[in-house]
Motif scaffolding. Structure first.
Motif, PDB file in Angstrom:
ATOM      1  N   ILE A  78       4.941   7.976   8.586  1.00  0.00           N
ATOM      2  CA  ILE A  78       4.981   8.676   7.611  1.00  0.00           C
ATOM      3  C   ILE A  78       5.385   9.921   6.653  1.00  0.00           C
ATOM      4  O   ILE A  78       5.993   9.757   6.013  1.00  0.00           O
ATOM      5  N   VAL A  79       5.314  10.751   8.290  1.00  0.00           N
ATOM      6  CA  VAL A  79       6.062  12.141   7.977  1.00  0.00           C
ATOM      7  C   VAL A  79       7.551  11.778   8.278  1.00  0.00           C
ATOM      8  O   VAL A  79       8.854  12.134   7.568  1.00  0.00           O
ATOM      9  N   ILE A  80       8.165  11.920   9.150  1.00  0.00           N
ATOM     10  CA  ILE A  80       9.450  10.976   9.632  1.00  0.00           C
ATOM     11  C   ILE A  80      10.070  10.384   8.962  1.00  0.00           C
ATOM     12  O   ILE A  80      11.693  11.258   8.209  1.00  0.00           O
ATOM     13  N   ARG A  81       9.917   9.031   8.982  1.00  0.00           N
ATOM     14  CA  ARG A  81      10.546   8.259   8.051  1.00  0.00           C
ATOM     15  C   ARG A  81      10.576   8.317   6.209  1.00  0.00           C
ATOM     16  O   ARG A  81      11.254   8.129   5.480  1.00  0.00           O
ATOM     17  N   GLY A  82       9.298   9.276   6.315  1.00  0.00           N
ATOM     18  CA  GLY A  82       8.725   9.615   4.402  1.00  0.00           C
ATOM     19  C   GLY A  82       9.280  10.513   4.573  1.00  0.00           C
ATOM     20  O   GLY A  82      10.161  10.967   3.571  1.00  0.00           O
ATOM     21  N   SER A  88       0.862  -1.236  -0.362  1.00  0.00           N
ATOM     22  CA  SER A  88       0.004   0.227  -0.174  1.00  0.00           C
ATOM     23  C   SER A  88       0.666   1.355  -0.104  1.00  0.00           C
ATOM     24  O   SER A  88       1.794   0.901   0.507  1.00  0.00           O
ATOM     25  N   THR A  89       0.151   2.363  -0.543  1.00  0.00           N
ATOM     26  CA  THR A  89       1.343   3.256  -1.183  1.00  0.00           C
ATOM     27  C   THR A  89       0.820   4.093  -0.185  1.00  0.00           C
ATOM     28  O   THR A  89      -0.189   4.315   1.491  1.00  0.00           O
ATOM     29  N   LEU A  90       1.937   4.891   0.662  1.00  0.00           N
ATOM     30  CA  LEU A  90       2.129   6.354   1.351  1.00  0.00           C
ATOM     31  C   LEU A  90       0.748   7.170   1.920  1.00  0.00           C
ATOM     32  O   LEU A  90       0.120   7.279   2.321  1.00  0.00           O
ATOM     33  N   THR A  91       0.372   7.594   0.595  1.00  0.00           N
ATOM     34  CA  THR A  91      -1.078   7.801   0.093  1.00  0.00           C
ATOM     35  C   THR A  91      -2.400   7.364   0.186  1.00  0.00           C
ATOM     36  O   THR A  91      -2.408   7.853   1.377  1.00  0.00           O
ATOM     37  N   GLU A  92      -2.112   5.918   0.936  1.00  0.00           N
ATOM     38  CA  GLU A  92      -3.444   5.228   0.484  1.00  0.00           C
ATOM     39  C   GLU A  92      -3.259   4.617   1.892  1.00  0.00           C
ATOM     40  O   GLU A  92      -4.668   5.084   2.517  1.00  0.00           O
ATOM     41  N   VAL A  93      -2.514   4.262   2.799  1.00  0.00           N
ATOM     42  CA  VAL A  93      -2.330   4.525   4.167  1.00  0.00           C
ATOM     43  C   VAL A  93      -2.545   5.958   4.549  1.00  0.00           C
ATOM     44  O   VAL A  93      -3.280   5.734   5.374  1.00  0.00           O
ATOM     45  N   ALA A  94      -2.150   7.229   4.702  1.00  0.00           N
ATOM     46  CA  ALA A  94      -3.267   8.522   4.840  1.00  0.00           C
ATOM     47  C   ALA A  94      -3.945   8.079   4.922  1.00  0.00           C
ATOM     48  O   ALA A  94      -5.035   8.596   5.965  1.00  0.00           O
ATOM     49  N   ARG A  95      -5.348   7.800   3.621  1.00  0.00           N
ATOM     50  CA  ARG A  95      -6.326   7.830   3.767  1.00  0.00           C
ATOM     51  C   ARG A  95      -6.847   7.201   4.515  1.00  0.00           C
ATOM     52  O   ARG A  95      -8.077   7.774   4.886  1.00  0.00           O
ATOM     53  N   VAL A  96      -6.348   6.080   4.678  1.00  0.00           N
ATOM     54  CA  VAL A  96      -7.194   4.769   5.605  1.00  0.00           C
ATOM     55  C   VAL A  96      -7.080   5.271   6.869  1.00  0.00           C
ATOM     56  O   VAL A  96      -7.749   5.566   7.757  1.00  0.00           O
ATOM     57  N   GLY A 126       8.748   9.438  -1.504  1.00  0.00           N
ATOM     58  CA  GLY A 126       7.387   9.509  -2.340  1.00  0.00           C
ATOM     59  C   GLY A 126       6.658   8.879  -1.497  1.00  0.00           C
ATOM     60  O   GLY A 126       6.003   8.305  -1.088  1.00  0.00           O
ATOM     61  N   LEU A 127       5.300  10.085  -1.914  1.00  0.00           N
ATOM     62  CA  LEU A 127       3.962   9.653  -1.528  1.00  0.00           C
ATOM     63  C   LEU A 127       3.487   8.265  -1.807  1.00  0.00           C
ATOM     64  O   LEU A 127       2.386   8.089  -1.340  1.00  0.00           O
TER      65      LEU A 127
END
Length: 141
Positions: free
Chosen positions: A52-56, A18-26, A62-63
């Protein structure tokens, strides 16, 4: 009191791909800052909004990158039948705010958070656990 009596049992999960964007939406949809990462029935990680913020984002990931790039793979767990006080002590000793709860087969059964403990177990235990979590680890080394 057992962990199964106070944990959150209805847990939404994501896949390692799952992408970071998908996880943030969840996370936004379920109003939670932490989501277990599963591969089939097995927990392979835990991702938090902070990951997501610190490690990503802060490191240029990329998101559209997979959550496996930023998740914690060494997940601290407890069992459904464990005593809440023991689980709370584990949170304190590892300085974490939640534990992934596993069933007898080693599969995801739920999540135990400080909020769950506070709601159903007692403010005194939560206060002690939060104090341990918040300790300055540099002062104890």
């Amino acid at each position: 009191m057992n962990v199964s009596e106070v944990m959150t049992a209805q847990v939404v999960t994501v896949k390692p791909t799952s992408t970071l964007t998908e996880v943030a939406r969840v996370m936004a949809q379920i109003e939670s800052g932490a989501v277990p990462v599963t591969d089939g029935d097995k927990v392979v990680g835990l991702v938090t909004d902070r990951d997501i913020v610190i490690r990503g984002i802060a490191t240029g990931v990329g998101l559209d990158s997979p959550v496996s790039d930023v998740m914690t793979s060494d997940v601290q767990t407890c069992a459904e039948g464990d005593n809440v006080a023991d689980a709370s002590a584990k949170m304190g000793s590892h300085q974490i705010r939640r534990l992934v709860v596993l069933n007898e087969q080693g599969n995801l059964a739920g999540i135990l958070s400080l909020g769950d403990i506070a709601k159903d177990y007692g403010a005194k235990v939560v206060g002690r656990t939060l104090e341990e979590i918040s300790e300055d680890t540099a002062a104890t080394q």
